[in-house]
Write a protein that holds these residues in place. Sequence first.
Motif, short mmCIF file in Angstrom:
data_model
loop_
_atom_site.label_atom_id
_atom_site.label_comp_id
_atom_site.label_asym_id
_atom_site.label_seq_id
_atom_site.Cartn_x
_atom_site.Cartn_y
_atom_site.Cartn_z
N ARG A 210 -3.91 3.50 3.64
CA ARG A 210 -3.49 4.47 2.63
C ARG A 210 -3.87 5.89 3.06
O ARG A 210 -3.08 6.82 2.91
CB ARG A 210 -4.14 4.13 1.29
CG ARG A 210 -3.67 5.02 0.14
CD ARG A 210 -4.23 4.53 -1.19
NE ARG A 210 -3.54 3.33 -1.64
CZ ARG A 210 -4.12 2.15 -1.80
NH1 ARG A 210 -5.41 2.01 -1.54
NH2 ARG A 210 -3.43 1.11 -2.21
N GLU A 211 -5.06 6.04 3.61
CA GLU A 211 -5.51 7.37 4.04
C GLU A 211 -4.62 7.92 5.14
O GLU A 211 -4.33 9.11 5.20
CB GLU A 211 -6.96 7.32 4.52
CG GLU A 211 -7.48 8.68 4.93
CD GLU A 211 -8.89 8.63 5.49
OE1 GLU A 211 -9.06 8.07 6.58
OE2 GLU A 211 -9.80 9.14 4.84
N GLU B 63 -8.60 2.41 -6.72
CA GLU B 63 -7.42 2.36 -5.86
C GLU B 63 -6.13 2.17 -6.65
O GLU B 63 -5.04 2.47 -6.18
CB GLU B 63 -7.58 1.23 -4.83
CG GLU B 63 -8.64 1.48 -3.78
CD GLU B 63 -8.34 2.68 -2.90
OE1 GLU B 63 -7.17 2.84 -2.48
OE2 GLU B 63 -9.27 3.47 -2.63
N SER C 262 -6.80 8.54 -2.96
CA SER C 262 -6.83 9.05 -1.59
C SER C 262 -5.80 10.17 -1.48
O SER C 262 -4.67 10.02 -1.97
CB SER C 262 -6.49 7.94 -0.59
OG SER C 262 -7.43 6.89 -0.67
N ALA D 54 -3.51 4.95 -6.94
CA ALA D 54 -2.68 5.30 -5.79
C ALA D 54 -1.40 4.49 -5.73
O ALA D 54 -0.54 4.74 -4.88
CB ALA D 54 -3.48 5.10 -4.50
N ASP D 55 -1.24 3.49 -6.61
CA ASP D 55 -0.01 2.71 -6.70
C ASP D 55 0.98 3.51 -7.54
O ASP D 55 0.75 3.71 -8.73
CB ASP D 55 -0.32 1.36 -7.34
CG ASP D 55 0.91 0.47 -7.47
OD1 ASP D 55 2.02 0.99 -7.70
OD2 ASP D 55 0.76 -0.76 -7.36
N ALA E 43 -2.04 9.65 -0.90
CA ALA E 43 -1.20 9.00 -1.91
C ALA E 43 -0.65 10.00 -2.93
O ALA E 43 0.20 9.63 -3.76
CB ALA E 43 -2.01 7.92 -2.63
N ILE F 106 0.87 -1.18 0.00
CA ILE F 106 0.00 0.00 0.00
C ILE F 106 0.90 1.23 0.00
O ILE F 106 1.56 1.53 0.98
CB ILE F 106 -0.92 0.01 1.24
CG1 ILE F 106 -1.73 -1.29 1.31
CG2 ILE F 106 -1.84 1.22 1.19
CD1 ILE F 106 -2.59 -1.58 0.10
N GLY F 107 0.95 1.92 -1.12
CA GLY F 107 1.81 3.09 -1.22
C GLY F 107 3.23 2.73 -1.60
O GLY F 107 3.50 1.68 -2.20
N SER G 95 -1.47 7.08 5.61
CA SER G 95 -0.06 6.99 5.19
C SER G 95 0.73 5.99 6.02
O SER G 95 1.89 6.21 6.35
CB SER G 95 0.61 8.38 5.26
OG SER G 95 -0.02 9.28 4.39
#
Length: 560
Positions: A190-191, A484, A506, A487-488, A509, A9-10, A193
Amino acid sequence: MMEITGTGIGQGVAVGQVVRMAERLPEPVDRPSHLDPERETERAKASLSVVAAELARRGSQAGGAAKDVLEAQAMMAEDPSLLDEVVTRLQAGKTAERAVFEAFGSYRDLLAGMGGYMGERAADLDDISQRVIAHLLKLPAPGVPDPGHPFILVARDLAPADTATLDLDQVQGLVTIDGGPTSHTAILAREKSIVAIVGATDAASLADGDTIVVDAERGIVLADPSAEEIASAKSRIAERAVRSSAPIVPGALADGTAVPLLANLGSADGAAEALRLGAEGVGLFRTEFLFLDEDTAPSITDQQAQYTRLLTAFAGKKVVVRVLDAGADKPLSFLNDAHEENPALGLRGIRALRHSEAILREQLTALAAADAATDAELWVMAPMIATVEETRYFTGLARELGIRVAGVMVETPSAALVADRVLAACDFASIGTNDLTQYTMAADRLLGTVANLQNPWHPAVLRLIADVGAAGAEVGKPVGICGEAAADPLLAVVLVGLGATSLSMSPSALADVRASLARYSLSDANALARAALAAEGAAEARAAAVAVATEITSTRDTGS
């Protein structure tokens, strides 16, 4: 050193010691109560009330998307129909603990079988049940451990209440054994971080005290890393901190190709934070918060007030609003609460709105009024479009009611496959990669057992996105991404190479994606996209893109 794979994630990296989350409470023994039913009912009601209040308190403390999730959980804890199920069992002589376990378990199984949005709520019921039972037994509520020092949390999965209130001064990273990229855990991580990897099945072998590296960018956990691996990870952490503090600029590739970076928002409350983090507008405003948990549809006046608040905050910027995405998988008593065997394939999105057109007309009327009263650039789109005819229906109605820019969500393979004709009938398209992946791979995006298939890197999904991107270029219509996948950081570059003209995600991100885009030219993005499309599966597609990206950056760094 052991390498454990999962879904990152991120783009973050973390180094630390493992602390395992405690296992679930054991199932309460099914035995007759030594108290009378009235006393057991008092116990059950008191514990349900305490848990509901605690969830609401955590929601207010957390804010953002977490607030919506936890407030919904609090309402579930006090749901009258659930209480009736508990009381029925208490009247049969069961203990409060056992009655709560059985009643919530029964509802959990029912919702899990429905899939979709309600399947997601099933996991929430498990968490509420555990908390109520713990209160009844005077045990600590299930939750995140507090070892007194910074740590990396390893868990089967996290309840929303736990993810939302993680102490980020202590929790350096998060690894879950279950879950996928669109789970509550992933979205909330993700929101906030949080450096996280979800769906890392082999993380079950990690033990308290193990030193690990959590590399979200590469989607791996390194157990027992070497000194060199630890030093490399710490260097990357420092580099990322420098990037995060860099001045915010509009999204663009290295050659100056503009790629607007927009925010996904669930209410106007997140507008200020999104703007602070550099959002150039809104790519997806979900309007469900106005409708869920209500007995009647909100009035035009009430809706207009909320839309005006949002558009005012983004004056001069593009704001894309999705009309109500509800139906059998998000049942509303005033829209459609009829049971369906497979709600993910049933009367949802635009289908449900056509079934109750008055609700759609009122929403479009309120949006048009808010647009007329503000200076933002309002775009409105319909969810779950599957046919050209549905596209014409929505755009025609939207224009009749004063909407100047009307588009559609591409979430079904059918819409992607006839994207040229769909785009000819509307002003723009926005690809919802969460549902597009679900329907392409025939894998419920909320079902942990098929989380490995819920991966937007799969070439089948990428090929559909490429088809939509090509159709947009051919007819001169913009094609955004609002799932989503945007956001990658690396996948974002691939998506631009596939034809995406904007990316929405988000707000947390935005910095990572902005930095990633700035490292590649449009020709680089095209090369990454070609490599991913040529692969056989999701893991191979990502690996191919990583290989090309590494070659590009190394060639640039050496000047060869």
